[in-house]
Motif scaffolding. Structure first.
Motif, mmCIF file in Angstrom:
data_model
loop_
_atom_site.group_PDB
_atom_site.id
_atom_site.type_symbol
_atom_site.label_atom_id
_atom_site.label_comp_id
_atom_site.label_asym_id
_atom_site.label_seq_id
_atom_site.Cartn_x
_atom_site.Cartn_y
_atom_site.Cartn_z
ATOM 1 N N ASP A 129 12.512 -5.518 14.179
ATOM 2 C CA ASP A 129 11.946 -5.903 14.866
ATOM 3 C C ASP A 129 10.369 -5.311 14.293
ATOM 4 O OD1 ASP A 129 13.095 -7.177 16.754
ATOM 5 O OD2 ASP A 129 13.128 -5.145 18.145
ATOM 6 N N TYR A 130 9.285 -5.920 14.899
ATOM 7 C CA TYR A 130 7.699 -5.555 13.749
ATOM 8 C C TYR A 130 7.839 -4.363 14.979
ATOM 9 C CZ TYR A 130 5.527 -7.870 18.329
ATOM 10 O OH TYR A 130 5.514 -7.399 19.573
ATOM 11 N N ASP A 131 7.651 -3.531 16.071
ATOM 12 C CA ASP A 131 7.396 -2.928 16.732
ATOM 13 C C ASP A 131 8.314 -1.781 16.144
ATOM 14 O OD1 ASP A 131 9.553 -3.835 18.084
ATOM 15 O OD2 ASP A 131 7.680 -3.804 19.740
ATOM 16 N N ARG A 132 8.777 -1.915 15.529
ATOM 17 C CA ARG A 132 9.674 -0.595 14.782
ATOM 18 C C ARG A 132 9.346 0.455 14.356
ATOM 19 N NH1 ARG A 132 15.493 1.312 15.724
ATOM 20 N NH2 ARG A 132 15.013 3.354 15.440
ATOM 21 N N LEU A 133 9.078 1.636 13.465
ATOM 22 C CA LEU A 133 8.355 2.567 12.888
ATOM 23 C C LEU A 133 9.868 2.560 11.844
ATOM 24 C CD1 LEU A 133 6.136 4.249 12.813
ATOM 25 C CD2 LEU A 133 7.196 6.124 14.006
ATOM 26 N N ILE A 134 9.265 2.661 11.034
ATOM 27 C CA ILE A 134 9.988 2.901 9.997
ATOM 28 C C ILE A 134 9.637 4.222 9.162
ATOM 29 C CG2 ILE A 134 11.196 0.520 10.103
ATOM 30 C CD1 ILE A 134 10.178 -0.490 7.738
ATOM 31 N N ARG A 135 10.486 4.750 7.708
ATOM 32 C CA ARG A 135 9.872 5.171 7.310
ATOM 33 C C ARG A 135 10.470 5.074 5.547
ATOM 34 N NH1 ARG A 135 7.449 10.637 6.456
ATOM 35 N NH2 ARG A 135 7.404 10.915 8.336
ATOM 36 N N VAL A 136 9.645 4.877 4.455
ATOM 37 C CA VAL A 136 9.936 3.385 3.715
ATOM 38 C C VAL A 136 9.213 4.589 1.876
ATOM 39 C CG1 VAL A 136 9.658 2.113 2.120
ATOM 40 C CG2 VAL A 136 8.467 2.035 4.264
ATOM 41 N N GLN A 137 10.402 4.318 1.423
ATOM 42 C CA GLN A 137 10.380 5.852 0.004
ATOM 43 C C GLN A 137 9.863 4.271 -1.348
ATOM 44 O OE1 GLN A 137 13.225 8.927 -0.049
ATOM 45 N NE2 GLN A 137 13.055 9.402 -2.105
ATOM 46 N N GLY A 138 9.857 4.749 -1.969
ATOM 47 C CA GLY A 138 9.563 3.760 -3.687
ATOM 48 C C GLY A 138 8.449 4.381 -4.154
ATOM 49 N N THR A 139 8.516 3.378 -5.125
ATOM 50 C CA THR A 139 7.996 4.666 -6.522
ATOM 51 C C THR A 139 6.239 3.021 -6.144
ATOM 52 O OG1 THR A 139 10.038 4.298 -7.631
ATOM 53 C CG2 THR A 139 7.615 4.173 -9.126
ATOM 54 N N LEU A 140 5.285 4.515 -6.744
ATOM 55 C CA LEU A 140 3.710 3.933 -6.375
ATOM 56 C C LEU A 140 3.510 3.534 -7.000
ATOM 57 C CD1 LEU A 140 1.338 3.145 -3.944
ATOM 58 C CD2 LEU A 140 1.199 5.706 -5.156
ATOM 59 N N GLU A 141 3.209 1.881 -6.617
ATOM 60 C CA GLU A 141 1.984 1.220 -8.170
ATOM 61 C C GLU A 141 0.699 0.725 -7.100
ATOM 62 O OE1 GLU A 141 4.583 -2.678 -9.176
ATOM 63 O OE2 GLU A 141 5.619 -1.374 -9.974
ATOM 64 N N ILE A 142 -0.251 0.523 -7.804
ATOM 65 C CA ILE A 142 -1.592 0.498 -7.172
ATOM 66 C C ILE A 142 -2.108 -0.537 -8.423
ATOM 67 C CG2 ILE A 142 -3.988 1.578 -6.962
ATOM 68 C CD1 ILE A 142 -2.761 4.015 -6.121
ATOM 69 N N GLY A 143 -3.172 -2.081 -8.222
ATOM 70 C CA GLY A 143 -4.037 -2.776 -9.100
ATOM 71 C C GLY A 143 -3.506 -4.079 -8.394
ATOM 72 N N THR A 144 -4.823 -4.910 -8.462
ATOM 73 C CA THR A 144 -4.146 -5.893 -8.207
ATOM 74 C C THR A 144 -3.004 -6.605 -8.974
ATOM 75 O OG1 THR A 144 -6.244 -6.570 -7.598
ATOM 76 C CG2 THR A 144 -4.876 -8.255 -7.557
ATOM 77 N N ASP A 145 -2.215 -7.210 -8.545
ATOM 78 C CA ASP A 145 -1.013 -8.080 -8.762
ATOM 79 C C ASP A 145 -0.567 -8.964 -7.987
ATOM 80 O OD1 ASP A 145 1.095 -7.558 -10.905
ATOM 81 O OD2 ASP A 145 3.158 -7.443 -9.316
ATOM 82 N N VAL A 146 -0.258 -10.710 -8.524
ATOM 83 C CA VAL A 146 0.297 -11.559 -8.056
ATOM 84 C C VAL A 146 1.605 -11.562 -8.217
ATOM 85 C CG1 VAL A 146 -0.100 -13.742 -7.839
ATOM 86 C CG2 VAL A 146 -1.549 -12.237 -8.338
ATOM 87 N N ASP A 147 1.951 -11.752 -7.186
ATOM 88 C CA ASP A 147 3.776 -11.984 -7.237
ATOM 89 C C ASP A 147 4.187 -13.378 -7.605
ATOM 90 O OD1 ASP A 147 6.988 -11.201 -6.621
ATOM 91 O OD2 ASP A 147 6.955 -12.972 -5.766
ATOM 92 N N VAL A 148 4.648 -14.061 -8.625
ATOM 93 C CA VAL A 148 5.336 -14.859 -9.145
ATOM 94 C C VAL A 148 6.295 -16.075 -7.994
ATOM 95 C CG1 VAL A 148 5.503 -16.227 -11.778
ATOM 96 C CG2 VAL A 148 6.293 -13.831 -11.197
ATOM 97 N N ALA A 149 6.970 -15.237 -7.677
ATOM 98 C CA ALA A 149 8.125 -16.470 -6.582
ATOM 99 C C ALA A 149 7.140 -16.787 -5.757
ATOM 100 C CB ALA A 149 8.718 -15.595 -6.619
ATOM 101 N N THR A 150 6.113 -15.957 -5.068
ATOM 102 C CA THR A 150 5.856 -16.203 -3.474
ATOM 103 C C THR A 150 4.152 -16.280 -3.556
ATOM 104 O OG1 THR A 150 5.384 -13.732 -2.986
ATOM 105 C CG2 THR A 150 7.697 -14.604 -2.738
#
Length: 166
Positions: A129-150
């Motif tokens: 659900d869009y209103d459910r608070l979550i905590r996400v962990q992952g490797t941080l990347e910064i910089g403009t990027d375009v996803d090829v698939a989407t």
């Protein structure tokens, strides 16, 4: 004499195991079990991810903060909301600071908030659900990027991510 021998062997590189004298403590099986029991606690503290907020990433306008830049390539943890994805099972989603009820991909009049983070999962997940608070962990990347698939354009990403409900 023993300590002199150990120092000398370390200098020469002849022995990898130092010679113990009787005044040094011998480890018991109980000591080994204590160390084994405590090691996961020590390891989890050493590997704890830096917690970042949206304020920690975005400065006035669309500038990226120094704190965020210092964590590029490191595991970070963020808290927010999963914006409604295009389909129920996805391998990526958008993390927002506030709940976003409408999918901007699906409604041409809707627009993304400016301070978003693209979350790329290590495996497909079911949307929550869009209103459910979550905590996400992952490797941080910064910089403009375009996803090829989407074709999705992002400036800040968390790669190889996992999440949990708060």
């Amino acid at each position: 004499m023993t300590s002199l021998r150990v120092e000398r062997e370390a200098e020469v590189g002849q022995s990898l195991v130092p010679v113990m004298n009787m005044s040094q403590k011998c480890w018991t099986r109980r000591d080994a079990l204590r160390i084994a029991a405590l090691s996961p606690l020590v390891a989890s503290q050493a590997l704890a991810a830096e917690t970042l907020t949206f304020k920690d990433i975005w400065l006035e306008g669309d500038e990226i903060s120094l704190k965020a830049k210092a964590n590029i390539g490191l595991d970070v943890e963020m808290q927010g909301y999963m914006a409604p994805p295009i389909k129920p099972e996805v391998q990526f989603f958008v993390l927002t600071k506030i709940p976003t009820a409408i999918c901007p991909f699906c409604d041409s009049t809707a627009s993304w908030p400016e301070d978003i983070v693209l979350v790329l999962m290590s495996r497909p997940i079911r949307a929550i659900d869009y209103d459910r608070l979550i905590r996400v962990q992952g490797t941080l990347e910064i910089g403009t990027d375009v996803d090829v698939a989407t074709g999705f354009v992002s400036r800040v990403r968390l790669r190889n991510s996992t999440y949990r409900k708060v």
